[in-house]
Design a protein around this motif. Structure first.
Motif, mmCIF file in Angstrom:
data_model
loop_
_atom_site.group_PDB
_atom_site.id
_atom_site.type_symbol
_atom_site.label_atom_id
_atom_site.label_comp_id
_atom_site.label_asym_id
_atom_site.label_seq_id
_atom_site.Cartn_x
_atom_site.Cartn_y
_atom_site.Cartn_z
ATOM 1 N N ASP A 54 0.854 -1.187 0.000
ATOM 2 C CA ASP A 54 0.000 0.000 0.000
ATOM 3 C C ASP A 54 0.891 1.238 0.000
ATOM 4 N N ASP A 55 0.290 2.410 -0.075
ATOM 5 C CA ASP A 55 1.066 3.644 -0.220
ATOM 6 C C ASP A 55 1.932 3.972 0.991
ATOM 7 N N ASP A 56 1.735 3.283 2.109
ATOM 8 C CA ASP A 56 2.608 3.502 3.266
ATOM 9 C C ASP A 56 3.942 2.768 3.113
ATOM 10 N N GLY A 57 4.046 1.924 2.082
ATOM 11 C CA GLY A 57 5.271 1.193 1.833
ATOM 12 C C GLY A 57 5.486 0.014 2.768
ATOM 13 N N GLU A 58 4.498 -0.281 3.622
ATOM 14 C CA GLU A 58 4.649 -1.357 4.597
ATOM 15 C C GLU A 58 3.539 -2.402 4.528
ATOM 16 N N THR A 59 2.307 -1.961 4.298
ATOM 17 C CA THR A 59 1.170 -2.878 4.298
ATOM 18 C C THR A 59 1.172 -3.710 3.024
ATOM 19 N N GLY A 61 -12.030 7.667 0.046
ATOM 20 C CA GLY A 61 -11.742 9.051 -0.316
ATOM 21 C C GLY A 61 -10.694 9.204 -1.403
ATOM 22 N N TYR A 62 -10.195 8.075 -1.918
ATOM 23 C CA TYR A 62 -9.135 8.112 -2.927
ATOM 24 C C TYR A 62 -9.449 7.137 -4.048
ATOM 25 N N ILE A 81 7.934 5.354 -2.505
ATOM 26 C CA ILE A 81 6.856 6.061 -1.801
ATOM 27 C C ILE A 81 6.773 7.483 -2.333
ATOM 28 N N GLY A 82 5.569 7.909 -2.713
ATOM 29 C CA GLY A 82 5.360 9.256 -3.250
ATOM 30 C C GLY A 82 5.731 9.394 -4.712
ATOM 31 N N GLY A 83 6.138 8.307 -5.339
ATOM 32 C CA GLY A 83 6.539 8.360 -6.745
ATOM 33 C C GLY A 83 5.341 8.423 -7.684
ATOM 34 N N ALA A 84 5.627 8.715 -8.944
ATOM 35 C CA ALA A 84 4.586 8.789 -9.970
ATOM 36 C C ALA A 84 4.287 7.385 -10.498
ATOM 37 N N TYR A 119 -2.397 6.597 -5.130
ATOM 38 C CA TYR A 119 -3.791 7.024 -5.081
ATOM 39 C C TYR A 119 -3.885 8.507 -5.387
ATOM 40 N N GLU A 120 -5.040 8.889 -5.890
ATOM 41 C CA GLU A 120 -5.345 10.301 -6.118
ATOM 42 C C GLU A 120 -6.562 10.636 -5.273
#
Length: 75
Positions: free
Chosen positions: A7-12, A35-36, A45-48, A67-68
């Motif tokens: 997931d976007d947290d890089g851990e889940t 919401g996303y 993480i945070g990459g495009a 996610y957006e």
């Protein structure tokens, strides 16, 4: 090769997939986050979003969800 989806947290961990050398990922999860909108995968993480990361797999990879924020959630 093993492709690990986070997931976007890089851990889940969202899942893993075994991919034969040179083939594309076929079973990438489609994660959901309230919401996303899920837009794709990145390798940092945070990459495009980088569509090529799920194509022509030649090594083990770890992919991170991108996610957006949905418009009705933006302030």
């Amino acid at each position: 090769h093993t492709v690990t989806y986070l997931d976007d947290d890089g851990e889940t961990r969202l899942g893993t997939e075994q991919v034969i050398e040179g083939l594309d990922c076929a079973n990438a999860p489609a994660p959901a986050k309230t919401g996303y909108t899920f837009t794709g995968w990145t390798d940092e993480i945070g990459g495009a979003v980088d569509v090529s990361l799920t194509e022509d797999v030649t090594e083990d990879r770890t992919l991170i969800a991108v996610y957006e924020e949905e418009e009705n959630n933006a302030e």
